[in-house]
Design an enzyme around this catalytic site. Structure first.
Site, mmCIF file in Angstrom:
data_model
loop_
_atom_site.group_PDB
_atom_site.id
_atom_site.type_symbol
_atom_site.label_atom_id
_atom_site.label_comp_id
_atom_site.label_asym_id
_atom_site.label_seq_id
_atom_site.Cartn_x
_atom_site.Cartn_y
_atom_site.Cartn_z
ATOM 1 N N LYS A 114 0.878 -1.284 -0.021
ATOM 2 C CA LYS A 114 0.076 0.060 0.058
ATOM 3 C C LYS A 114 1.048 1.477 0.046
ATOM 4 O O LYS A 114 1.579 1.637 0.825
ATOM 5 C CB LYS A 114 -0.971 0.279 1.123
ATOM 6 C CG LYS A 114 -2.044 1.194 1.086
ATOM 7 C CD LYS A 114 -2.816 1.533 2.302
ATOM 8 C CE LYS A 114 -2.161 2.646 2.964
ATOM 9 N NZ LYS A 114 -2.210 3.864 2.375
ATOM 10 N N GLU A 116 10.526 2.181 9.736
ATOM 11 C CA GLU A 116 11.602 3.188 9.442
ATOM 12 C C GLU A 116 11.063 4.336 9.559
ATOM 13 O O GLU A 116 10.067 4.658 8.749
ATOM 14 C CB GLU A 116 12.023 2.818 7.806
ATOM 15 C CG GLU A 116 13.599 3.327 7.499
ATOM 16 C CD GLU A 116 13.367 4.760 7.200
ATOM 17 O OE1 GLU A 116 13.889 5.473 8.159
ATOM 18 O OE2 GLU A 116 12.876 5.138 6.007
ATOM 19 N N CYS A 141 13.889 11.491 5.673
ATOM 20 C CA CYS A 141 14.175 11.157 6.945
ATOM 21 C C CYS A 141 15.629 11.157 7.386
ATOM 22 O O CYS A 141 15.709 11.327 8.477
ATOM 23 C CB CYS A 141 13.528 9.941 7.236
ATOM 24 S SG CYS A 141 13.846 8.559 6.165
ATOM 25 N N GLU A 193 10.831 16.954 13.379
ATOM 26 C CA GLU A 193 11.277 16.603 12.268
ATOM 27 C C GLU A 193 10.291 17.413 11.192
ATOM 28 O O GLU A 193 9.057 17.243 11.015
ATOM 29 C CB GLU A 193 11.026 15.231 11.702
ATOM 30 C CG GLU A 193 11.648 14.733 10.218
ATOM 31 C CD GLU A 193 11.324 13.301 9.742
ATOM 32 O OE1 GLU A 193 12.060 12.693 9.251
ATOM 33 O OE2 GLU A 193 10.122 12.839 10.469
#
Length: 490
Positions: A185, A259, A293, A392
């Site tokens: 997905k 992750e 990331c 982040e």
């Protein structure tokens, strides 16, 4: 900039293309000009059930998990050939769907994952040990045995929008190589590059049900992660969503590989060569408009070099061309959607409110009235406790933080809930190595590294940056579990 309407397939389930059971569609938007480039079905929870059932049947009754690794390897090699053949098409698709600059799309977004897939098929899989003898045991007679590594089962693979093709292949490749069947997905923002993998699976002769590809929103994703027919989940995305996925998988004790995010530090020691480091420092926050990331968005510099480094960065940022990512001259493209731009702008505002100063950028580019663009932005006067140093941002925003000595640099770098990547610059490689080994992070690049993203190196993080690893032998191992077989001798 002109946009071509792209053809879109339906959902790829059990080896066939289906329209899905619902009436809703997902609009795929080109983030550079806000135009709709395709529409794809919005998978319903019923569609998710159908895809998982197909994967379950293919694992429990089909030949894929019981094939010898070399047999699976031949089909995966055919997929690799198809990937290479369609590379140019995939580059164009990535530019239109993800907003990557042409150079980034060709090299990292498409070229690197194809190279990694080839490495998996032609180096890792042929030499990987799926079975190994264990030492004999002596007691009531002699016992011998082997330790067997078997496919985990049905894998739910959920990927993010920033590097869609790389993330898709980083999960699909090892899952299939291990003998798992899978439901992929993709992000609802970037479904088209995932659908190409269905076409490639068809062309390569992958058995029906081994790879299923669905689209979907939060409800579709949650149905997949909670589904009793799924044995292992591999998710890439934010730590906030990762926590939910982890909880959902825990309900039925699924294995979960995560992750997640990062707030990586790029450390320039007092003997760093600023001329050599500057390109890496810039790449750490303007690559893909900061939507990575593992990007190094906290710039930690020795106080003696602080002013010189800031002046160099500001001097170059004025020449960074921001705009149409399909133009070869463009160096930085857009963010993925307006909601992401608003988040970035909100965090920029919070930095100012907390007392940091903008040395460059902070606004929307004046020459661009369409697309989700933000100027490359550099903050100084930053304390590591500020939101812009801890959260982040996922935008082209970096903070510069001075330190006094190596111990201070390590302390600041490790003062984060994340631990994905990092960098160290020093004229003394041994000193840089010593600092790198003290960082609580999964990957560290010393003096800029070399050779690109190594397919044989483990990719993943410490702390809230995730659980597990991807790439090479490490990624393949995540989709396997151990079984002990024992028998008497004589």
């Amino acid at each position: 900039m002109t946009t071509t309407r792209l053809p879109a397939r339906g959902l790829f389930i059990n080896g066939s293309w289906v329209e899905g059971s619902g009436s809703e569609v997902l609009e795929v938007v080109n983030p550079a000009n806000e135009e709709i480039i395709a529409e794809v079905p919005q998978a319903t929870t019923a569609d998710i059930d159908t895809a998982v059932a197909a994967a379950r049947t293919a694992f429990d009754e089909g030949p894929w998990p019981t094939m010898r690794p070399a047999e699976r390897g031949r089909i995966l090699a055919a997929m690799a050939d198809e990937l290479t053949r369609r590379r140019a098409e995939l580059v164009e698709l990535n530019i239109a769907e993800a907003g990557s600059t042409r150079m980034l799309a060709d090299m990292l977004q498409v070229g690197t994952p194809i190279d990694h897939f080839n490495d998996l098929v032609h180096r890792v899989l042929p030499q990987f040990s799926f079975e190994a003898p264990v030492p004999p045991i002596y007691g009531q007679g002699i016992g011998h045995g082997v330790a067997v590594r078997e496919a985990y089962g049905v894998a739910a693979l959920i990927t993010a929008f920033n590097f869609p093709f790389l993330l898709n292949l980083a999960k699909v490749g090892p899952a299939l190589a291990a003998g798992c069947t899978a439901v992929l997905k993709s992000s609802p923002y970037t479904p088209l590059e995932a659908m190409v993998l269905g076409e490639i699976a068809e062309a390569a002769g992958l058995p029906p049900g081994v790879l299923n590809i669905v689209t979907g929103d939060i409800a579709a994703g949650e149905r997949l992660t909670r589904h009793p027919g799924v044995d292992i989940i591999s998710f890439t995305g934010s730590d906030a969503v990762g926590r939910k996925v982890y909880t959902q998988g825990a309900e039925s004790i699924k294995k979960v590989v995560l992750e997640l995010g990062g707030k990586s530090a790029n450390i320039l020691l007092d003997d760093a060569d600023l001329d050599k480091a500057l390109q890496g420092v810039l790449a750490g926050f303007i690559t893909h408009a900061g939507q990575g990331c593992a990007l190094q968005t906290r710039i930690l510099v020795h106080e003696s070099l602080h002013d010189d480094l800031v002046a160099r960065i500001v001097g170059v940022l004025g020449f960074i061309s921001v705009g149409d990512p399909s133009d070869t001259a463009t160096m930085m493209g857009p963010l993925i959607r307006e909601v992401q731009r608003e988040r970035v702008e909100s965090l920029i505002a919070s930095g100012v409110e907390e007392g940091a100063q903008i040395a460059f950028g902070g606004k929307r580019p004046a020459h661009l009235d369409r697309g989700y663009y933000v100027e490359p932005t550099l903050f100084v006067g930053v304390d590591n406790s500020m939101r812009i140093a801890q959260e982040e941002i996922f935008g082209p925003v970096a903070v510069v933080i001075p330190f006094t000595d190596d111990d201070d640099a390590v302390r600041i770098a490790n003062d984060s809930r994340y631990g994905l990547a990092g960098g160290v610059w020093s004229a003394d490689p041994l000193r840089a190595d010593a600092v790198a080994r003290r960082l609580r992070t999964g990957m560290v690049v010393i003096n800029g590294g070399g050779g690109g993203l190594n397919p044989a190196s483990p990719f993943g993080g410490y702390k809230q940056s995730g659980i597990g690893r991807e790439f090479g032998e490490y990624g393949l191992s995540e989709y396997l579990q151990h079984k002990a077989l024992q028998w008497p001798v004589g």
